[in-house]
Design an enzyme around this catalytic site. Sequence first.
Site, mmCIF file in Angstrom:
data_model
loop_
_atom_site.group_PDB
_atom_site.id
_atom_site.type_symbol
_atom_site.label_atom_id
_atom_site.label_comp_id
_atom_site.label_asym_id
_atom_site.label_seq_id
_atom_site.Cartn_x
_atom_site.Cartn_y
_atom_site.Cartn_z
ATOM 1 N N ASP A 91 -16.904 -32.375 18.025
ATOM 2 C CA ASP A 91 -18.082 -33.168 18.326
ATOM 3 C C ASP A 91 -17.654 -34.245 19.318
ATOM 4 O O ASP A 91 -16.466 -34.497 19.500
ATOM 5 C CB ASP A 91 -18.626 -33.785 17.036
ATOM 6 C CG ASP A 91 -19.808 -34.698 17.298
ATOM 7 O OD1 ASP A 91 -20.730 -34.282 18.022
ATOM 8 O OD2 ASP A 91 -19.790 -35.835 16.801
ATOM 9 N N ASP A 134 -17.966 -36.160 12.828
ATOM 10 C CA ASP A 134 -18.000 -37.358 11.976
ATOM 11 C C ASP A 134 -19.370 -37.663 11.396
ATOM 12 O O ASP A 134 -19.481 -38.411 10.430
ATOM 13 C CB ASP A 134 -17.498 -38.584 12.753
ATOM 14 C CG ASP A 134 -18.595 -39.204 13.595
ATOM 15 O OD1 ASP A 134 -19.310 -38.449 14.288
ATOM 16 O OD2 ASP A 134 -18.742 -40.440 13.562
ATOM 17 N N ASP A 161 -23.083 -33.250 11.755
ATOM 18 C CA ASP A 161 -21.940 -32.344 11.844
ATOM 19 C C ASP A 161 -21.658 -31.634 10.520
ATOM 20 O O ASP A 161 -20.866 -30.696 10.486
ATOM 21 C CB ASP A 161 -20.678 -33.124 12.252
ATOM 22 C CG ASP A 161 -20.785 -33.708 13.649
ATOM 23 O OD1 ASP A 161 -21.307 -33.004 14.529
ATOM 24 O OD2 ASP A 161 -20.374 -34.866 13.846
#
Length: 628
Positions: free
Chosen positions: A311, A503, A507
């Site tokens: 990410d 995080d 996600d």
Amino acid sequence: MTTALRFLKRYPVVPLTVLVGIGVLALHTAGFAFAAQVIATVFVAAFMLWTIVGMVRSLLKGQFGLDILAVVAMGATLAVGEYVASLIVVLMLSGGEALEDFASYRARRDLNALLERSPQRAHLLDADGSLREVPVEQVGEGDLLLVRPSEIVPTDAALLDDVAEFDESSLTGESLPVTKSAGDEVMSGSVNGDDAVRLRVLRPAEQSQYQQIVKLVAAAEDAKAPMVRLADRYAVPFTIVSLVIAGAAWAIAGDAARFAEVLVLATPCPLLIAAPVAFLGGLSQTSRRGVIVKGGAVLEQFGRIRSAAFDKTGTLTRGRPALIDVRAASGFEEADVLRDAASAEQYSTHALADGIRAAAEERGLTLLPASHAAEAATNGVTAVIEGRTVVVGKPAYIDALTPDFVREELRSGEAAAYVAIDGRYAGALILADELRSESGAVVGWMREHGVERIAMLTGDARPTAESVAAAIGVTEVHAELLPADKVRLASEMAPRPMLMVGDGVNDAPVLAAADIGVAMGAKGATAAGEAADAVIVADSLSRLVDAIRIGRHTLAVATTAIVIGIVLSIGLMLVATTGVIPAVAGALIQEAVDLATILYALRALRPPKGSELGTVPSAQVASVMRSG
């Protein structure tokens, strides 16, 4: 004392086997050999029956382990009267399972302590204006909520106040605060800004955006293939080879005792004990390096990683705005604009204030005190500094105060704090999400050490994502993704095993779907941490490299320990086919083999050598970001 009682309750077979063994040896020494044999036989037979029931259940699920060989070994030793050896096999089997469970329990205990800080309650405003704290589950559609500064919005709701700011980075990946106006929808999981706000609930908690993501997590976990333990990979061939050698010895010698003499050297203790010992050592290493790993099977997968996805916000970047440029207006110096703005921002709680103050301090500028300071919520701050009136705020706020205001052109992912000094437009401070200084080094290390494919999966805008990717050397970028899109791309990504690092709440589904999901846990994103297989509790992406290095080292140690045990066992079994090793001696020799493999497995407690992560200078990263 409490720990000992908990162990006795959870693993009663281990202490019970020790007690039975002591009693059996005492009876045998006292001359009551028959009584000793009866007690040992009854106990081992009961354990065998219990093991067979569990073995059948596993086989029905398509799982083949070492229990078959252990049961045959126990039965053979009992048949030839070697009941002490059979008790040792019971102890090794139950002790190995306890050791492996302990490693997983300790990892999950540390993780649960990390996740418990997430709030589970809401502040309900009654019709008479009174405030009640209630569990989130009791909040219903139409209820009025009060969300205090920096609190998490518990359920989807509409804003009742005129304007407010929310941090949606854990949901959308957007690192900069989002301004909402009266009537706008605020998603559950958003973090409120600096002012208390009133919200009207649109949906109960179980139907909120947060819960939809949680359901997607559950579906992703159900779809993920289970991990196979290292020892189980050797179970089938080792079992077959052992039984073939023992059966051949029996057939050639024409003596059933030969079968037991060979098989007592084939007890699967090296496989049952060596791997858990090695992985317990590896888990201890990762914990010391700031990474909580959920069990030995996960650590084993770390050692096999072949592709990885990241990410952006909060993972490759720090998830908070940092100053990247000072654009001073004509007649003003950059250093003076930054110093005065940072001095005024000392009295502000705005999300950009920290980045401005930090940038001034990094440049060695001394922040000045104000004789007067006031903040207009969500608009800006005004401070009188050494007789100068300094205003820092939004463009519309500064535009209303200065006749020569100029709006700056911003790229995607950038934000600006505008500055006015004594009624004149002084310039703008440009901020963007700060790239982690170690991100480029982490990507480079992974590529140099066998990770064949590295990609970025983010919900952020494509220009911002591509700028960050270019800065750290990632060439495969998938941007503007929804959580379901991330899950689909992760499931299709090859080669496997595949690792995903993120995080935020958004996600969580892809972390659950990946072969290994790693959450950056320093910010405490609960859903991400619960869905992940490992959590980096230190605020540094470099710990990911540590986890991979430790995983590879641990896997190599465990595999070597198992191979040593198997080679020694097979060699001794071949010798035992000649009849030169009696059953008692064979049992003692096998324990020496067990000890050798366990001592080798303890090498996993040592840190891995070589291939450590380098660093990328912050100035170089900042330069790349500005040019990107």
